[in-house]
Design a protein around this motif. Structure first.
Motif, PDB file in Angstrom:
ATOM      1  N   ILE A   4       0.848  -1.196   0.000  1.00  0.00           N
ATOM      2  CA  ILE A   4       0.000   0.000   0.000  1.00  0.00           C
ATOM      3  C   ILE A   4       0.883   1.245   0.000  1.00  0.00           C
ATOM      4  N   THR A   5       0.892   1.954  -1.116  1.00  0.00           N
ATOM      5  CA  THR A   5       1.678   3.184  -1.218  1.00  0.00           C
ATOM      6  C   THR A   5       0.792   4.379  -0.895  1.00  0.00           C
ATOM      7  N   VAL A   6       1.310   5.278  -0.061  1.00  0.00           N
ATOM      8  CA  VAL A   6       0.573   6.484   0.327  1.00  0.00           C
ATOM      9  C   VAL A   6       1.232   7.681  -0.348  1.00  0.00           C
ATOM     10  N   LEU A   7       0.468   8.346  -1.212  1.00  0.00           N
ATOM     11  CA  LEU A   7       0.953   9.503  -1.959  1.00  0.00           C
ATOM     12  C   LEU A   7       0.280  10.776  -1.483  1.00  0.00           C
ATOM     13  N   ALA A   8       0.976  11.882  -1.599  1.00  0.00           N
ATOM     14  CA  ALA A   8       0.372  13.197  -1.384  1.00  0.00           C
ATOM     15  C   ALA A   8       1.286  14.217  -2.040  1.00  0.00           C
ATOM     16  N   PHE A   9       0.830  14.837  -3.110  1.00  0.00           N
ATOM     17  CA  PHE A   9       1.658  15.804  -3.819  1.00  0.00           C
ATOM     18  C   PHE A   9       1.435  17.212  -3.281  1.00  0.00           C
ATOM     19  N   LEU A 106      18.526   5.585  -9.806  1.00  0.00           N
ATOM     20  CA  LEU A 106      17.449   4.816 -10.452  1.00  0.00           C
ATOM     21  C   LEU A 106      17.153   5.373 -11.840  1.00  0.00           C
ATOM     22  N   ALA A 107      17.177   6.709 -11.939  1.00  0.00           N
ATOM     23  CA  ALA A 107      16.877   7.343 -13.224  1.00  0.00           C
ATOM     24  C   ALA A 107      17.945   7.035 -14.270  1.00  0.00           C
ATOM     25  N   ALA A 108      19.169   6.826 -13.806  1.00  0.00           N
ATOM     26  CA  ALA A 108      20.282   6.590 -14.730  1.00  0.00           C
ATOM     27  C   ALA A 108      20.381   5.136 -15.173  1.00  0.00           C
ATOM     28  N   ASN A 109      19.619   4.249 -14.545  1.00  0.00           N
ATOM     29  CA  ASN A 109      19.689   2.824 -14.875  1.00  0.00           C
ATOM     30  C   ASN A 109      18.369   2.346 -15.495  1.00  0.00           C
ATOM     31  N   PRO A 110      18.423   1.714 -16.663  1.00  0.00           N
ATOM     32  CA  PRO A 110      17.206   1.201 -17.299  1.00  0.00           C
ATOM     33  C   PRO A 110      16.433   0.271 -16.368  1.00  0.00           C
ATOM     34  N   GLY A 111      15.159   0.526 -16.213  1.00  0.00           N
ATOM     35  CA  GLY A 111      14.338  -0.303 -15.355  1.00  0.00           C
ATOM     36  C   GLY A 111      14.507  -0.004 -13.875  1.00  0.00           C
ATOM     37  N   GLY A 112      15.227   1.076 -13.550  1.00  0.00           N
ATOM     38  CA  GLY A 112      15.457   1.415 -12.150  1.00  0.00           C
ATOM     39  C   GLY A 112      14.185   1.668 -11.370  1.00  0.00           C
ATOM     40  N   GLU A 113      13.149   2.147 -12.063  1.00  0.00           N
ATOM     41  CA  GLU A 113      11.883   2.434 -11.383  1.00  0.00           C
ATOM     42  C   GLU A 113      11.179   1.169 -10.898  1.00  0.00           C
ATOM     43  N   HIS A 114      11.609   0.009 -11.398  1.00  0.00           N
ATOM     44  CA  HIS A 114      11.012  -1.263 -10.964  1.00  0.00           C
ATOM     45  C   HIS A 114      11.860  -1.985  -9.906  1.00  0.00           C
ATOM     46  N   SER A 115      12.892  -1.331  -9.423  1.00  0.00           N
ATOM     47  CA  SER A 115      13.830  -1.986  -8.512  1.00  0.00           C
ATOM     48  C   SER A 115      13.163  -2.440  -7.215  1.00  0.00           C
ATOM     49  N   LEU A 116      12.299  -1.614  -6.651  1.00  0.00           N
ATOM     50  CA  LEU A 116      11.644  -2.001  -5.398  1.00  0.00           C
ATOM     51  C   LEU A 116      10.654  -3.134  -5.625  1.00  0.00           C
ATOM     52  N   LYS A 117       9.948  -3.086  -6.727  1.00  0.00           N
ATOM     53  CA  LYS A 117       8.998  -4.154  -7.043  1.00  0.00           C
ATOM     54  C   LYS A 117       9.723  -5.494  -7.161  1.00  0.00           C
ATOM     55  N   ARG A 118      10.872  -5.494  -7.827  1.00  0.00           N
ATOM     56  CA  ARG A 118      11.648  -6.733  -7.956  1.00  0.00           C
ATOM     57  C   ARG A 118      12.123  -7.225  -6.586  1.00  0.00           C
ATOM     58  N   THR A 141       9.284   8.155  -6.347  1.00  0.00           N
ATOM     59  CA  THR A 141       7.820   8.035  -6.387  1.00  0.00           C
ATOM     60  C   THR A 141       7.420   6.942  -7.366  1.00  0.00           C
ATOM     61  N   ALA A 142       8.058   6.951  -8.532  1.00  0.00           N
ATOM     62  CA  ALA A 142       7.757   5.930  -9.542  1.00  0.00           C
ATOM     63  C   ALA A 142       8.039   4.537  -9.003  1.00  0.00           C
ATOM     64  N   ALA A 143       9.149   4.376  -8.267  1.00  0.00           N
ATOM     65  CA  ALA A 143       9.485   3.066  -7.702  1.00  0.00           C
ATOM     66  C   ALA A 143       8.453   2.630  -6.672  1.00  0.00           C
ATOM     67  N   ALA A 144       7.963   3.580  -5.867  1.00  0.00           N
ATOM     68  CA  ALA A 144       6.961   3.265  -4.847  1.00  0.00           C
ATOM     69  C   ALA A 144       5.629   2.875  -5.476  1.00  0.00           C
ATOM     70  N   ALA A 148       3.590  -1.051  -5.761  1.00  0.00           N
ATOM     71  CA  ALA A 148       2.318  -1.105  -5.039  1.00  0.00           C
ATOM     72  C   ALA A 148       1.312  -2.065  -5.668  1.00  0.00           C
ATOM     73  N   THR A 149       0.434  -2.586  -4.805  1.00  0.00           N
ATOM     74  CA  THR A 149      -0.763  -3.271  -5.293  1.00  0.00           C
ATOM     75  C   THR A 149      -1.963  -2.327  -5.204  1.00  0.00           C
ATOM     76  N   SER A 150      -1.855  -1.305  -4.357  1.00  0.00           N
ATOM     77  CA  SER A 150      -2.884  -0.263  -4.283  1.00  0.00           C
ATOM     78  C   SER A 150      -2.236   1.027  -3.799  1.00  0.00           C
ATOM     79  N   VAL A 151      -2.839   2.145  -4.198  1.00  0.00           N
ATOM     80  CA  VAL A 151      -2.317   3.461  -3.852  1.00  0.00           C
ATOM     81  C   VAL A 151      -3.441   4.312  -3.265  1.00  0.00           C
ATOM     82  N   PHE A 152      -3.145   4.987  -2.167  1.00  0.00           N
ATOM     83  CA  PHE A 152      -4.082   5.920  -1.551  1.00  0.00           C
ATOM     84  C   PHE A 152      -3.410   7.280  -1.437  1.00  0.00           C
ATOM     85  N   THR A 153      -4.202   8.327  -1.476  1.00  0.00           N
ATOM     86  CA  THR A 153      -3.669   9.659  -1.281  1.00  0.00           C
ATOM     87  C   THR A 153      -4.307  10.285  -0.051  1.00  0.00           C
ATOM     88  N   VAL A 154      -3.735  11.380   0.416  1.00  0.00           N
ATOM     89  CA  VAL A 154      -4.220  12.071   1.610  1.00  0.00           C
ATOM     90  C   VAL A 154      -4.501  13.522   1.246  1.00  0.00           C
TER      91      VAL A 154
END
Length: 263
Positions: A4-9, A106-118, A141-144, A148-154
């Motif tokens: 569960i990722t919690v976002l708030a921009f 993460l930005a400099a490595n291809p697929g870095g945004e999926h590192s946490l998921k892996r 943020t992209a990695a988080a 995620a399987t679901s995302v909520f914001t505040v």
């Protein structure tokens, strides 16, 4: 495992407070972990850590980017234990500069945004994992969101907060459309709800309705005890378990659990 990722921009919405109390409420029934991906490290510094794990979140992200087979284990997480004996596992953030640099890595490595998921795909021993994020859009943020399987914001009763919550929903929708994540947007959590029956609350309701933002039924009231708990390093659901606001967080935990069900 629910991730569960919690976002708030929008800064100051209480995202970390929601994450900590939601995690503490879920920990009463489930084995819960928390990953602090906010370079400010407020969640990490707020928890009473009694046993250091093998890694910080920065180290885990670097390892996963270099090694596609890397898997986070419970021993990598630190352990936080509250006075009542309950607690949660946490993957803390290091100092803010290091985590920000890892975001660039993460930005400099291809697929870095999926590192946490892996890194989480074969993690065992947790029923739910919360990810607290920074109030901005970065590669972290992209990695988080990817993990995620679901995302909520505040959101709070402010126009900019509503706009930030809408932006979070749009970000998740775009991430799904471009194949970054399979996570579903679970909705917005209204924080510091004053429950006022006046023109201001009517305007707020109108703004939210106009935005078509799905808001959870359970809202968090504005209470001094929540801030007092933060100062003491004890979520209000632990420090004042019989209080009305603790019951609200318990209701929120049940609602989030239902909405974050993994199909």
């Amino acid at each position: 495992m629910r991730v569960i990722t919690v976002l708030a921009f929008k800064g100051g919405s209480g995202k970390t407070t929601i994450s900590l109390n939601l995690g503490a409420a879920l920990a009463g029934r489930h084995t819960v972990g928390l990953i602090d991906m906010d370079p400010q490290g407020n969640a990490s510094s707020s928890l009473p850590i009694v046993a250091e794990g093998n890694m910080t979140v920065a180290e885990a992200l670097r390892r996963s980017t270099k090694d596609a087979n890397f898997t986070l284990k419970l021993t990598d997480f630190s352990q936080a234990v509250f006075p009542d004996g309950s607690g949660m596992f946490i993957l803390p953030t290091p100092d803010s500069d290091e985590l920000s640099v890892v975001g660039e890595y993460l930005a400099a490595n291809p697929g870095g945004e999926h590192s946490l998921k892996r890194a989480l795909r074969n993690t065992k021993g947790l029923d739910a994992l919360l990810i607290d994020t920074a109030p901005s859009i970065t590669r972290l943020t992209a990695a988080a969101v990817s993990a995620a399987t679901s995302v909520f914001t505040v959101l709070t009763e402010q126009r900019w907060s509503v706009e930030g919550a809408v932006e979070a929903q749009e970000y998740v929708d775009d991430a799904r459309a471009f194949g970054l994540t399979e996570a579903k947007f679970g909705g917005a959590i209204l924080n510091r709800d004053r429950a006022r029956k006046n023109a201001s609350s009517s305007v707020m309701s109108g703004v939210v309705k106009h935005s078509k933002l799905p808001v959870l039924k359970t809202s968090i009231p504005e209470r001094v005890s929540i801030q007092e708990g933060e100062l003491m390093g004890v979520p209000v659901v632990v420090g004042s378990p019989r209080s009305a606001v603790a019951q609200v967080f318990d209701d929120l935990a049940k609602e989030v659990w239902r909405k974050s069900k993994v199909s």
